[in-house]
Write an enzyme that holds these catalytic residues in place. Structure first.
Site, PDB file in Angstrom:
ATOM      1  N   GLY A 270     -39.090   4.861  -4.414  1.00  0.00           N
ATOM      2  CA  GLY A 270     -37.699   5.081  -4.024  1.00  0.00           C
ATOM      3  C   GLY A 270     -36.929   5.312  -5.305  1.00  0.00           C
ATOM      4  O   GLY A 270     -37.430   6.081  -6.218  1.00  0.00           O
TER       5      GLY A 270
ATOM      6  N   ASP B 172     -36.262   3.244  -7.626  1.00  0.00           N
ATOM      7  CA  ASP B 172     -36.795   2.667  -8.727  1.00  0.00           C
ATOM      8  C   ASP B 172     -37.823   3.594  -9.411  1.00  0.00           C
ATOM      9  O   ASP B 172     -37.934   3.869 -10.762  1.00  0.00           O
ATOM     10  CB  ASP B 172     -37.777   1.315  -8.298  1.00  0.00           C
TER      11      ASP B 172
HETATM   12  N1  AR6 Z   1     -30.627   8.413  -6.310  1.00  0.00           N
HETATM   13  C1  AR6 Z   1     -29.854   7.581  -5.607  1.00  0.00           C
HETATM   14  N2  AR6 Z   1     -30.505   7.141  -4.265  1.00  0.00           N
HETATM   15  C2  AR6 Z   1     -31.701   7.152  -4.232  1.00  0.00           C
HETATM   16  C3  AR6 Z   1     -32.615   7.765  -4.967  1.00  0.00           C
HETATM   17  C4  AR6 Z   1     -32.026   8.753  -5.973  1.00  0.00           C
HETATM   18  N3  AR6 Z   1     -32.837   9.129  -7.001  1.00  0.00           N
HETATM   19  N4  AR6 Z   1     -34.005   7.748  -4.574  1.00  0.00           N
HETATM   20  C5  AR6 Z   1     -33.999   7.122  -3.402  1.00  0.00           C
HETATM   21  N5  AR6 Z   1     -32.643   6.652  -3.240  1.00  0.00           N
HETATM   22  P1  AR6 Z   1     -35.144   1.914  -1.976  1.00  0.00           P
HETATM   23  P2  AR6 Z   1     -34.821  -0.789  -1.616  1.00  0.00           P
HETATM   24  C6  AR6 Z   1     -32.029   5.677  -2.180  1.00  0.00           C
HETATM   25  O1  AR6 Z   1     -36.346   2.141  -0.970  1.00  0.00           O
HETATM   26  O2  AR6 Z   1     -34.501  -0.758  -0.292  1.00  0.00           O
HETATM   27  C7  AR6 Z   1     -38.922   0.366  -4.488  1.00  0.00           C
HETATM   28  O3  AR6 Z   1     -40.327   0.525  -4.485  1.00  0.00           O
HETATM   29  C8  AR6 Z   1     -32.740   5.653  -0.814  1.00  0.00           C
HETATM   30  O4  AR6 Z   1     -32.639   6.719  -0.002  1.00  0.00           O
HETATM   31  O5  AR6 Z   1     -35.407   2.958  -3.237  1.00  0.00           O
HETATM   32  O6  AR6 Z   1     -33.781  -1.710  -2.286  1.00  0.00           O
HETATM   33  C9  AR6 Z   1     -38.745  -0.851  -5.329  1.00  0.00           C
HETATM   34  O7  AR6 Z   1     -39.689  -1.162  -6.365  1.00  0.00           O
HETATM   35  C10 AR6 Z   1     -32.194   4.420  -0.262  1.00  0.00           C
HETATM   36  O8  AR6 Z   1     -30.940   4.816   0.363  1.00  0.00           O
HETATM   37  O9  AR6 Z   1     -34.749   0.645  -2.231  1.00  0.00           O
HETATM   38  C11 AR6 Z   1     -38.690  -2.041  -4.253  1.00  0.00           C
HETATM   39  O10 AR6 Z   1     -39.956  -2.452  -4.128  1.00  0.00           O
HETATM   40  C12 AR6 Z   1     -31.672   3.537  -1.498  1.00  0.00           C
HETATM   41  O11 AR6 Z   1     -31.909   4.570  -2.560  1.00  0.00           O
HETATM   42  C13 AR6 Z   1     -38.214  -1.352  -3.075  1.00  0.00           C
HETATM   43  O12 AR6 Z   1     -38.444  -0.074  -3.143  1.00  0.00           O
HETATM   44  C14 AR6 Z   1     -32.586   2.287  -1.662  1.00  0.00           C
HETATM   45  O13 AR6 Z   1     -33.868   2.528  -1.216  1.00  0.00           O
HETATM   46  C15 AR6 Z   1     -36.594  -1.671  -3.050  1.00  0.00           C
HETATM   47  O14 AR6 Z   1     -36.179  -1.405  -1.601  1.00  0.00           O
END
Ligand code: AR6
Length: 182
Positions: free
Chosen positions: A37, A39
């Site tokens: 994601g 991260d």
């Molecule tokens: N820019 C902005 N938003 C984004 C981007 C980006 N480049 N990429 C994804 N999103 P998530 P969580 C959005 O799953 O739910 C990771 O593996 C995405 O569409 O990234 O807090 C970590 O290491 C969504 O709306 O974070 C943890 O293990 C939002 O960011 C876990 O995921 C959050 O999605 C954390 O899960």
């Protein structure tokens, strides 16, 4: 793009790794050592220096991992942002495991860390609403409340930006947050 709270809150779509803010927030996990994601995107774009600082923080301050709701700061590495603030949102288990408060804490502590670094601008992704499964509508109300309170109480971060990755997430936020356009 929409602005709220007298112009101090911007809500938009985009890729947070491209945001030219003083700091951006990473929706990390407790390991602080990367993941998928947003991260994964931040570590990929920002480079090894971010990982090395995360590893150091893990080894020295949080050997058991960063608890949900807390936040720590590293360099922005090769990103346009000077700093990355790594926070851990709650995993959604249905709403009875303090998820609301932990999500609010993740936003509050990120703002606090940004203030300590004298950041004038800070960009957030939609913490916990991806892999961690927090309902987007419920997150929207919590985030809007935390940011409104922060600004009303004279917080030092002057410009807060919420960056949604997709149009659908953006639309859900605007429909659910309860924020009124000026
Ligand atoms: N820019 C902005 N938003 C984004 C981007 C980006 N480049 N990429 C994804 N999103 P998530 P969580 C959005 O799953 O739910 C990771 O593996 C995405 O569409 O990234 O807090 C970590 O290491 C969504 O709306 O974070 C943890 O293990 C939002 O960011 C876990 O995921 C959050 O999605 C954390 O899960």
């Amino acid at each position: 793009m929409e602005m709220f709270l007298g112009g101090r809150l911007t809500v938009k779509t985009g890729d947070i790794t491209r945001e030219d803010a003083d700091a951006i927030v990473n929706a990390a996990n407790s390991s602080l050592l990367g993941g998928g994601g947003v991260d994964g995107a931040i570590h990929n774009a920002g480079g090894r220096e971010i990982y090395n600082e995360c590893k150091h923080i893990r080894d020295t301050e949080y050997p058991e991992g960063l608890p949900a709701g807390e936040a720590v700061v590293t360099t922005g590495g090769r990103l346009p942002a000077k700093y990355v603030i790594h926070t851990v949102g709650p995993v959604w288990y249905g709403g009875n495991r303090n998820e609301d408060e932990l999500l609010a804490n993740a936003y509050r502590n990120s703002l606090k860390r940004a203030g300590e670094k004298k950041c004038a601008s800070l960009a957030f992704p939609a913490i916990s609403t991806g892999v961690y499964g927090f309902p987007r509508e419920r997150a929207a109300r919590i985030v809007a409340e935390v940011i409104t309170n922060y600004i009303d109480s004279g917080g030092v971060v002057k410009k807060i930006i919420l960056v949604f990755f997709g149009n659908d997430d953006y639309r859900v936020f605007l429909e659910s947050s309860g924020l009124q356009s000026p």
